[in-house]
Design a protein around this motif. Structure first.
Motif, PDB file in Angstrom:
ATOM      1  N   HIS A  13       2.720   7.625  -3.188  1.00 15.39           N
ATOM      2  CA  HIS A  13       3.000   7.291  -1.789  1.00 15.39           C
ATOM      3  C   HIS A  13       1.765   6.819  -1.029  1.00 15.39           C
ATOM      4  O   HIS A  13       1.837   5.872  -0.244  1.00 15.39           O
TER       5      HIS A  13
ATOM      6  N   PHE B 118       0.739   3.336  -2.017  1.00 14.23           N
ATOM      7  CA  PHE B 118       1.775   2.414  -1.548  1.00 14.23           C
ATOM      8  C   PHE B 118       1.582   2.119  -0.059  1.00 14.23           C
ATOM      9  O   PHE B 118       1.496   0.948   0.364  1.00 14.23           O
TER      10      PHE B 118
ATOM     11  N   LEU C  82       1.432   1.060  -9.012  1.00 12.58           N
ATOM     12  CA  LEU C  82       2.099   2.298  -8.656  1.00 12.58           C
ATOM     13  C   LEU C  82       2.535   3.043  -9.914  1.00 12.58           C
ATOM     14  O   LEU C  82       3.067   2.430 -10.850  1.00 12.58           O
TER      15      LEU C  82
ATOM     16  N   GLU D 193       5.012   4.887 -10.288  1.00 11.39           N
ATOM     17  CA  GLU D 193       6.457   4.805 -10.443  1.00 11.39           C
ATOM     18  C   GLU D 193       6.862   3.524 -11.163  1.00 11.39           C
ATOM     19  O   GLU D 193       7.816   3.511 -11.947  1.00 11.39           O
ATOM     20  N   GLU D 194       6.146   2.413 -10.876  1.00 11.39           N
ATOM     21  CA  GLU D 194       6.428   1.143 -11.576  1.00 11.39           C
ATOM     22  C   GLU D 194       6.098   1.287 -13.055  1.00 11.39           C
ATOM     23  O   GLU D 194       6.849   0.846 -13.917  1.00 11.39           O
TER      24      GLU D 194
ATOM     25  N   ILE E 105       8.175   7.449  -5.365  1.00 12.60           N
ATOM     26  CA  ILE E 105       8.532   6.302  -4.524  1.00 12.60           C
ATOM     27  C   ILE E 105       9.894   5.778  -4.965  1.00 12.60           C
ATOM     28  O   ILE E 105      10.159   5.667  -6.165  1.00 12.60           O
TER      29      ILE E 105
ATOM     30  N   LEU F  61      11.971   2.982  -5.750  1.00 12.73           N
ATOM     31  CA  LEU F  61      11.727   1.559  -6.037  1.00 12.73           C
ATOM     32  C   LEU F  61      12.893   0.675  -5.592  1.00 12.73           C
ATOM     33  O   LEU F  61      12.823  -0.548  -5.691  1.00 12.73           O
TER      34      LEU F  61
ATOM     35  N   SER G 202      11.117  -0.777   1.729  1.00  9.00           N
ATOM     36  CA  SER G 202       9.669  -0.928   1.847  1.00  9.00           C
ATOM     37  C   SER G 202       9.046  -1.398   0.539  1.00  9.00           C
ATOM     38  O   SER G 202       8.099  -2.176   0.536  1.00  9.00           O
ATOM     39  N   TYR G 203       9.606  -0.937  -0.581  1.00 11.20           N
ATOM     40  CA  TYR G 203       9.085  -1.401  -1.863  1.00 11.20           C
ATOM     41  C   TYR G 203       9.374  -2.892  -2.037  1.00 11.20           C
ATOM     42  O   TYR G 203       8.546  -3.650  -2.540  1.00 11.20           O
TER      43      TYR G 203
ATOM     44  N   ARG H 259       6.733  -5.914  -2.960  1.00 13.71           N
ATOM     45  CA  ARG H 259       6.928  -6.842  -4.082  1.00 13.71           C
ATOM     46  C   ARG H 259       6.928  -8.289  -3.618  1.00 13.71           C
ATOM     47  O   ARG H 259       6.371  -9.178  -4.241  1.00 13.71           O
TER      48      ARG H 259
ATOM     49  N   THR I  43       5.579   2.480   5.856  1.00 14.41           N
ATOM     50  CA  THR I  43       6.763   2.810   5.054  1.00 14.41           C
ATOM     51  C   THR I  43       7.804   3.522   5.914  1.00 14.41           C
ATOM     52  O   THR I  43       8.995   3.278   5.784  1.00 14.41           O
TER      53      THR I  43
END
Lengths: 499, 499
Positions: free
Chosen positions: B149, B152, B165, B167-168, B391, B393, B397-398, B402, B433
């Motif tokens: 977070h 991000f 990130l 999470e990605e 996060i 995805l 906000s994500y 991107r 965010t």
């Protein structure tokens, strides 16, 4: 104006600065409008390239922004341009985060206030974190070149537990182990009060102020100059330097033999002095804990930080913006008057802006040749340059720090300035050292001139013989005193004149 | 209130908080008023000590401030206190810099805004420094726990060239070499535009999101749990893990086998992931330069930074101050109502303060047991806890990040928020965010209740048969859809009830 930094200047890459272009850069930090490449204009090739660009574009002025190195280069350029009848006037502007371009004309440099504020903000954050957890010692190294101005100012702004100034170490000729022991004593004194945390500031130049480290770095630099490859350096050190080198932890050894910066000093910012000291202090504290004589506290734990470029590109403080705008205006005046080899300066900065004194000072007035004494019949060697000014340990501001040192060490009297403010209270603060020192060189000269004028008026023809006699006697005595005081100290020798 | 953190609570060290005491701490960061020691109240011994302190002092409430771990502990305490008829009510408050305590009731945590602002300030300083010098890649690792977070939010605030990130990486199961190649491609794309600098953000939790690194860390953690000494760990790894371990540079190996944190994870903040990536990227870029196929640029140079505690003790932003004051007031209300095991929450934070919605939410509503699937007949194991939220995805906000990623990479579209302002423009900004996501869970529930109420009113006795039939048919369909959507996903299982 040249873009692409000095390399852009050499290659005649230009960019016309219009209000439109400036708009998105105004009051911002960094050097991204014109770029920053090599931080010197020194070789004949570089000087000639710069001159040919200035002549071809028939520029009225070339403004060089920087610290001691850039302004020394500016003086050399001015000399060369004048010799070759290049009409471009070269002007220097005092801009450097390290604050070591400091003399009777230059009270502080643009950028110093901003960098000290950002660093102080971060240091105070760390102080609060340290006291919250209560179990770590933070060793914080601050970028700022050889002198310790940044660490000094930050200590006054954030009140950490300890700060070790390079100038103190150099004066007292403290060895690495003496510094380590000094820190350990601080740790013990705090442990005696039940405190197992602390924050310690270390200027990046400290490493060169430690006598044995300085000697080692000099040897390494000499080997570098003789093109000895990095991996052969350790074996070619003198026995004494080799012993010290071997004593150091591997990560410091590696960093010491790294290739040097353009100004021929070790890459200060690459040497993790904070980690070296944390390493030595931890070893010493473990030893003391084991011996159990005077330290029976918890295990010593450290966290290291280096505050480098994260402070450098900051949005500038209001003070730095104002200072820079005024210097810019002075530059325009200097060029308009056709002066060559001058620096734009502002004094009485501690006062409100309407009392600032603007001036143009010949760069030569700040330059000297370091006289290297080598037996009898010493001769000055090297080029005349502007030397970085160390902290004046006799100045009032240093006295303030010393006076508070024991309270800083023990009372956790942390100060929290917060981030740079642009509006509201605190938005117009200035460096603490600047406000304490209360220097106003040009103002003081005016005061003296006033006195001389008053004496002249009192002693016009018609005054009594007794008063005249008293005056002559007094002035003769003043002259004698000043003659003695002004005699050269055999240390520095002003030189150099523009044709 | 207890002083000395949790240990003070166990040892019944008290401090009466008066207005006078509070005065010098108000609107300041850090935990130095009450201290911070062990970040858990979990063992039977700890729980009993806390309970006996609360009972002896006959406290009305015990307010526990923290993230997922502390609030999980708060729920356990609440349960235990209730079972033992201890009258003290336990309340949780969402406070953590990492922002990973996030769910339909908790939009953000106190401290997240401040830490992201300070980090973004420093990142933007580095961006300006990077573009000024034009020759270094900065690898900046950000403290913030397992979820990304902080990285991000900081990316949205400062517009660095790249951000990776966790999470990605976890979603795409990227290996260390794939991440390295991804960065190298970015470096090449920039070099094609003549840009040899850049800024890359790395969340501290990234290392655990890389599948093979996660597996390695798990093995090391297991060996730790079995009390294998640190120096024997490398030899006891599985062949596969040992091969990876051997591939890693020595400094990372050393850090990986370090003793773990209390929550049984690797000491994330001690692993220099930024240096690992810089090391791998440099090696890969050197290889590509040598091969000369597609990269013919300058030598790749990197500078590494870790932003940890220097952001943590900051003066809090206005938003965090306001949020914390409101949560404090809610705590008083919760205790006054005699509620046990609740968290104080505020939703609709994106709106102005007079539209914020205050609530008390049972901690159990945020807790679940991770169901570990082990073949057929999987059983839930482990304690019910509040899990850190990664996060999302799929969130808006994500999508914004991107969408801007390629412009961030190539255009040096750096944003310079500057230091936290307390007055003037920008003083009341909120996390980006938070403002993008536009979540208002409790508000949405009210909207739904309104609809249900309207249907109820339309369909009072007296309405036509046709309308009633249409309504029944529609509502049956709605019910079917919701039944399918609400079926458990076999992933998490809410549990746990207070007696």
């Amino acid at each position: 104006m040249s873009s692409g930094g000095t390399e852009g200047l050499f290659a005649k890459k230009t960019l016309e600065i219009t209000d439109d272009v400036l708009l998105s850069y105004k009051n911002q930090g960094g050097f991204d409008l014109l770029g920053r490449t090599v931080d010197q204009i020194r070789t004949t090739e570089q000087v000639n390239a710069a001159m040919s660009t200035c002549c071809d574009l028939s520029l009225d002025g070339l403004i060089i922004i920087g610290g001691v190195t850039s302004n020394s280069d500016a003086a050399q350029l001015a000399e060369t341009f004048a010799t070759h009848n290049c009409k471009t006037k070269v002007i220097g502007v005092p801009v450097t985060l390290s604050g070591d371009l400091k003399n009777q004309f230059v009270e502080t440099t643009v950028g110093f206030d901003t960098v000290c504020k950002v660093n102080s903000q971060l240091i105070s954050n760390i102080c609060l974190d340290a006291v919250s957890a209560g179990k770590y010692y933070y060793f914080v190294r601050l970028m700022g070149g050889k002198a310790s101005h940044v660490a000094f100012e930050c200590a006054l702004q954030s009140h950490p537990n300890m700060v070790i100034l390079g100038e103190e170490v150099a004066l007292s000729k403290l060895t690495l182990m003496e510094i380590t022991n000094k820190i350990c004593e601080g740790v013990e004194a705090r442990a005696a009060q039940g405190k197992y945390h602390g924050v310690l500031l270390i200027p990046e130049g400290l490493i060169e102020s430690i006598p044995e480290m300085y000697a080692l770095i000099q040897e390494i630099n000499n080997l570098h100059s003789n093109n000895v490859p990095e991996d052969e350096i350790p074996s070619q050190l003198s026995p004494w330097a080799a012993a010290l080198f071997k004593f150091l932890p591997p990560f410091i050894r590696r960093e010491l033999v790294l290739h040097q910066e353009s100004d021929n000093s070790a890459q200060l910012s690459q040497i993790d002095t904070e980690q070296l000291l944390a390493h030595l202090v931890e070893a010493e504290m473990n030893k003391r804990t084991k011996e159990g004589n005077y330290y029976k506290g918890r295990k010593f734990s450290s966290v290291c930080h280096f505050f480098g470029s994260q402070a450098r590109g900051s949005l500038p403080s209001n003070f730095d913006c104002n200072y820079a705008y005024v210097l810019g205006h002075i530059c325009v005046q200097i060029v308009a008057k056709g002066l060559n080899g001058y620096m734009a300066t502002v004094t009485n900065l501690k006062d409100s802006i309407n009392k600032w004194r603007c001036a143009a000072v010949p760069l030569t007035a700040m330059m000297s040749v370091r006289r290297h004494l080598r037996g009898p019949g010493a001769v000055p060697i090297g080029r005349p340059v502007i030397h970085p000014s160390p902290i004046d340990l006799k100045a009032e501001s240093y006295g303030v720090l010393r006076e508070k040192a024991s309270s800083f060490l023990l009372d956790d009297f942390y100060r929290t300035p917060g981030g740079i403010q642009f509006e509201g209270s605190g938005a117009d603060t200035k460096p603490i050292t600047l406000t304490i020192e209360g220097q106003d060189y040009l103002g003081d000269i005016e005061i003296l001139q006033d006195y001389l004028e008053k004496v002249r008026i009192i002693l016009k023809p018609g005054c009594s013989r007794e008063i005249l006699k008293a005056a002559i006697s007094s002035m003769a005595s003043v002259n004698d005193v000043l003659k003695v005081m002004s005699a050269p100290l055999n240390a520095e020798l002003p030189l150099y004149h523009f044709s």
